[in-house]
Design an enzyme around this catalytic site. Structure first.
Site, short mmCIF file in Angstrom:
data_model
loop_
_atom_site.label_atom_id
_atom_site.label_comp_id
_atom_site.label_asym_id
_atom_site.label_seq_id
_atom_site.Cartn_x
_atom_site.Cartn_y
_atom_site.Cartn_z
N GLU A 50 -3.63 8.05 7.46
CA GLU A 50 -4.71 7.27 6.85
C GLU A 50 -5.12 6.13 7.77
OE1 GLU A 50 -3.72 5.62 3.01
OE2 GLU A 50 -5.72 4.75 2.72
N HIS A 79 0.82 -1.21 0.00
CA HIS A 79 0.00 0.00 0.00
C HIS A 79 0.86 1.27 0.00
CE1 HIS A 79 -2.43 3.02 2.41
NE2 HIS A 79 -3.11 2.91 1.29
N GLU A 136 2.07 1.74 -3.40
CA GLU A 136 0.99 2.30 -4.23
C GLU A 136 0.99 3.83 -4.11
OE1 GLU A 136 -2.83 3.91 -3.40
OE2 GLU A 136 -3.28 1.81 -2.90
N HIS A 137 1.13 4.34 -2.90
CA HIS A 137 1.20 5.81 -2.72
C HIS A 137 2.40 6.39 -3.47
CE1 HIS A 137 -1.59 7.05 0.75
NE2 HIS A 137 -1.95 5.82 0.43
#
Lengths: 465, 462
Positions: B149, B69, B72-73
């Site tokens: 997040e 993840h 992905e950022h």
């Protein structure tokens, strides 16, 4: 296979159609003209009882989507009965006519319908999506009409749904964002009907009776207070006949008086809500604009560069990309019948609140003063014009657009004029509108967090209490 | 209302069976192994374009959870030629929206944009597939954003915490036990070299598929794909590192979790097979229908009996997705009413499960669920994004988009006896984990669970 069928572009026949009383948006062949010229042909008519209909024929999928919007949102909750609109919406699937709640449930499921009702501040919306197979759509719309004209509102259902709503409200208090939003509306709107939460307040929900529900339904579910948006495979004639037999049977009634005007804030307000959270939520704003206002487009274009454009916006650039302080940071105008709020917000670790808040305040104030750069303005226009087809991509998208257009009286050429109106926006129109609508000296600021910043507001509010 | 509308039936020339709607996916494999799928939908001049990588939470190790993840950022932070943030700027300039999501089984990047701008986004996607620049300064900021997040999505949301805990206990020694977003400790310890390793191992044409849905002609997409992706060097395909299946579940587990909640909540899950792991290939379809018997629509058992009938639940639901790389979970969850309490709700949910094991469902309720699923399949095709999503997911997990061609047939073929059989075989205590969330009023004790608490199921947007 059906996906390859493209609805025929309407070109030469338009004059004739207008003579027939249809309002039609010109649709050049998108293949030749490019996406910015893509449009959807809208037909409108009015039923005998005053229901306004907006319809788009889309034959590719064997389904129909229908939304009916009433001016019956929580802003219409009577004094002492905050939450009545939401409770009414939640009871609409709990029995109607000679159907008990269980009968109704079975019928909806047997037909494979997607049925729902919900309330916002302005509107109470009931929608149904159905297959066109057999007489499914006919049955769906007939059922919808029964729900609106003969809702059962049994005592048992009222007790149950009220209790579930109270539980949902209780649960909302777990969520720091919802706690913040509720406080924000309360502070921005004071005594105005937009101030209270759409779900209502527990003390008043407890007082709601069956006759309150019946009165609310009888008064609001009437032809002159209804906008219907329809999209799907059925042809105009079939839709027209079917609507006349179903929603055309609502009593004509009257639309309610317009809501009171939203007063401007006298000065700044700071509210801190102490809550044990690992991350604070910050909201800042004031009354903004109405949905049908002439400055809607300058504010739409202007807000894109400020905080509406995601990674293309200043707020995201500064707060997230430069400083890594927040996962999301945004600003938005939420225009309504009366002035809906402008709001800017972010979430950040408690320790970072002072830094993040001052960045937010500085960027918003600077933008109100200076407006966008020429480059930003160009980028905003390119995005808003280029992305227009995405707003009317699916049948469901189109239903939503039609309902908004009808409800707020934006004109049946609204979609057609959208791109030219965005293009026409000048820099000074943006700064003019921003400065007229927003005053950095009179912002409401709400923080939900576990550490009050040193110099932050005297108004403490124990939202957790 | 009069039933004089036979003309409605006359307009049904366009009616097609849902199965036929699924049929028109066209595909090609490029020379370097990358697969391309096109699903035309010409209703509006827009496309959804997605690139799917077969890497997600299931590939991660303890100590490095959340790396998929975070990477992905970082995919938005620029390449040799494209600056940080520029990808999204270019997409926005063309009127498009872009984002990405990471799941247990995959990482996917997408753009929704006018059909005639497709080439621009394909060029940019191909570039970041092999030319990503992982800059230390950008990494430090972004890993902080991801921690925010996590606070937003998990730490401050009691139900997310409960679900995270449930998963972490239910799977024992399997990567599905880890949160997709990562444990907070792992995020703090993550280093740039971890991302470099991840990128090198999983990002390349052989581990990726392009899916384009919308107003396009397949041949044009294939041509563009050859130009931009077909020229990228083939890389060795990553071998699966982690075991596919968790060790067998050895007895039921319970967790009582205290958190700063206002409303109690309960979730339980049974370890169940996905398609490849099923003893019989009809089992996942039977489980899907079983979920529907409990919770599809308003007439299903949970809303009818627990919410409306006995008033034991303020809300209740089920979740089961047979589409995954490894065997997953069948969930039941709900919030009690003040009268029932957690005990009452727990009893009621377990009784519902017991009843499914003990007696076959009625043909009438089964038929109703099947109709709802069939209608839902048509309604979902209204979304171009969803169409691309479906194809990308099915291809990435290895089922193939052909799964859609027979899906409704397989659903229709399930019998009441088969539903009883899967209930007996899989919904039993040895396979069960149950978590109860007890609200704790603010200011009493250590209400805030430490960052070692567990993680939610859904994909995480950027």
């Amino acid at each position: 296979m059906t996906a390859r069928i493209r609805s025929a572009p309407i070109g030469i026949g338009v004059a004739a159609l207008i003579l027939l009383g249809l309002v039609v948006i010109l649709l050049p062949d998108p293949r030749k003209a490019g996406p910015e010229h893509y449009s959807v042909p809208i037909q409108t008519w009015t039923l005998d009882n005053g229901v306004e209909v907006l319809y788009v024929h889309r034959p590719q999928l064997p389904m129909m989507s229908l939304d009916v919007a009433f001016d019956a949102g929580s802003a219409r909750d009577p004094e002492g009965r905050f939450g009545l609109s939401t409770l009414t919406a939640r009871l609409l699937d709990q029995g109607a006519g000679d159907l008990s709640a269980d009968d109704f449930a079975r019928k909806v499921d047997q037909l494979g319908l997607d049925f729902g009702a919900s309330s916002g501040r302005d509107q109470l919306t009931v929608g149904v999506t159905s297959l066109t197979e057999g007489e499914t759509t006919e049955e769906a719309w007939s059922l919808l009409t029964t729900v609106l004209t003969e809702p059962a509102f049994t005592g048992e259902a009222l007790q149950r749904e009220r209790r579930r709503l109270l539980t949902a409200i209780q649960r909302d208090r777990e969520d720091p964002k919802t706690v913040g939003v509720k406080a924000f509306y309360r502070e921005v709107y004071g005594d105005h009907p937009y101030a209270h939460p759409t779900d209502g307040v527990p003390e008043e929900l407890r007082n709601v009776t069956r006759s309150d529900l019946r009165g609310f339904a009888d008064g609001h579910f009437v032809g002159r207070n209804a906008t219907v948006a329809v999209v799907g495979a059925l042809e105009r004639k079939a839709v027209e006949d079917l609507l006349a037999e179903t929603l055309g049977q609502l009593p004509a009634g009257e639309a309610p008086e317009p809501l009171p005007v939203v007063p401007s804030l006298e000065g700044p307000k700071e509210v801190f809500i102490d809550k044990e959270v690992s991350q604070a939520h910050v909201l800042m704003g004031q009354p903004g604009t109405t949905r049908d206002a002439p400055d809607y487009f300058p504010l739409l274009v202007g807000n894109y560069s400020l905080g509406g454009g995601g990674f293309a916006s200043r707020l995201m650039g500064v707060v997230r990309e430069e400083h890594g302080l927040s996962y999301s940071v945004f600003s938005t105008f939420a225009p309504m019948s009366r002035r809906g709020p402008f709001v800017a917000g972010l979430q950040t670790a408690n320790d970072n609140v002072p830094q993040a808040l001052s960045l937010l305040q500085e960027e918003v104030a600077r933008y109100i003063r200076m407006g966008p750069t020429d480059d930003e303005l160009r980028a905003a226009k390119r995005y808003l014009t280029g992305s227009f087809p995405l707003k009317v991509e699916s049948n469901q998208d189109i239903v939503g657009q039609l309902a908004t257009m009808g409800f707020y009286g934006l004109g049946t050429d609204y979609l057609e004029r959208y791109i030219p109106r965005v293009r026409q926006v000048k820099r000074n129109a943006i700064t003019g509108a921003m400065q007229e609508r927003l005053d950095p000296q009179r912002m409401v600021t709400v923080i939900v967090g576990s550490q009050r910043p040193g110099d932050f507001g005297g108004d403490s509010d124990d939202g957790d209490g | 209302m009069a039933r004089s509308l036979s003309l409605i039936v006359a307009t049904l020339a366009l009616l097609v069976s849902p199965a036929a709607l699924a049929a028109d996916v066209v595909s090609r494999t490029l020379d370097n192994g990358m697969e391309v799928f096109v699903k035309p939908d010409h209703r509006a001049p827009v496309v959804t374009s997605m690139v799917w990588y077969r890497v997600g939470g299931i590939d991660e190790d303890l100590g490095r959870t959340g790396v998929s993840h975070v990477l992905e950022h970082m995919m938005f932070k620029g390449t040799e030629e494209v600056g940080p943030g520029e990808f999204s700027e270019v997409v926005a300039r063309h009127g498009g929206k872009d984002n990405a999501f990471t799941g247990q089984d995959y990482t996917a990047y997408f753009q929704q944009i006018a059909a005639d701008r497709l080439e621009t986004v394909l060029r940019l996607e191909a570039d970041r597939m092999v030319n990503l620049r992982l800059r230390p300064q950008e990494f430090r900021k972004e890993v902080q954003v991801v921690q925010e997040e996590r606070r937003l999505r998990v730490e401050d949301d009691p139900r997310s915490l409960a679900q995270e805990t449930l998963r972490s206990v239910a799977f024992d020694a399997h990567a599905y036990a880890y949160p997709i977003i990562g444990w907070m400790e792992d995020l703090r310890a993550l280093e740039l070299t971890d991302l470099e390793t991840w990128y090198g191992r999983y990002y390349g044409p052989g581990n990726a598929r392009l899916v384009v849905a919308g107003d396009v002609e397949p041949q044009r997409v294939f041509r563009l794909a050859r130009n931009y992706f077909g020229t990228l060097p083939r890389r060795a395909e990553p071998a699966a590192v982690n075991p596919n299946e968790a060790p067998p579940s050895r007895g039921s587990r319970r967790i009582d979790l205290e958190a700063q909640a206002r409303v109690p909540y309960l979730a339980l899950a049974y370890r169940v097979p996905n398609l490849p792991a099923a003893e019989h290939d009809w089992e996942p379809y039977a489980l899907r229908l079983l979920a529907g018997i409990l919770n599809e629509g308003r007439s299903a058992r949970l809303p009818r009996q627990l919410v409306r009938g006995e008033g034991l639940a303020a809300s209740a639901g089920t979740h089961y997705d047979p589409k995954s790389r490894a065997p997953g979970l069948f969930y039941l969850y709900g919030a009690p009413t003040p009268d029932s309490g957690l005990d009452g709700l727990e009893d009621a949910l377990l009784q519902q499960v017991a009843r499914l094991r003990e007696e076959p469902v009625t043909p009438e309720e089964l038929d109703r669920v099947k109709r709802q699923i069939a209608a839902g399949e048509v309604f979902q095709r209204d979304s171009v994004f969803y169409q691309a999503m479906q194809v990308g997911q099915l291809e990435t997990i290895g089922y193939g988009h052909e799964y859609l061609d027979t899906y409704l047939e397989r659903i229709r073929a399930v019998t009441p006896e088969q539903i009883q059989e899967v209930a007996e075989r899989y919904l039993k205590p040895q396979r069960r984990t149950l978590v109860r969330l007890h609200p704790q009023p603010p200011g009493e004790g250590d209400g805030i669970p430490g960052p070692g608490s567990p993680a939610g199921g859904g994909p995480h947007d950027r």
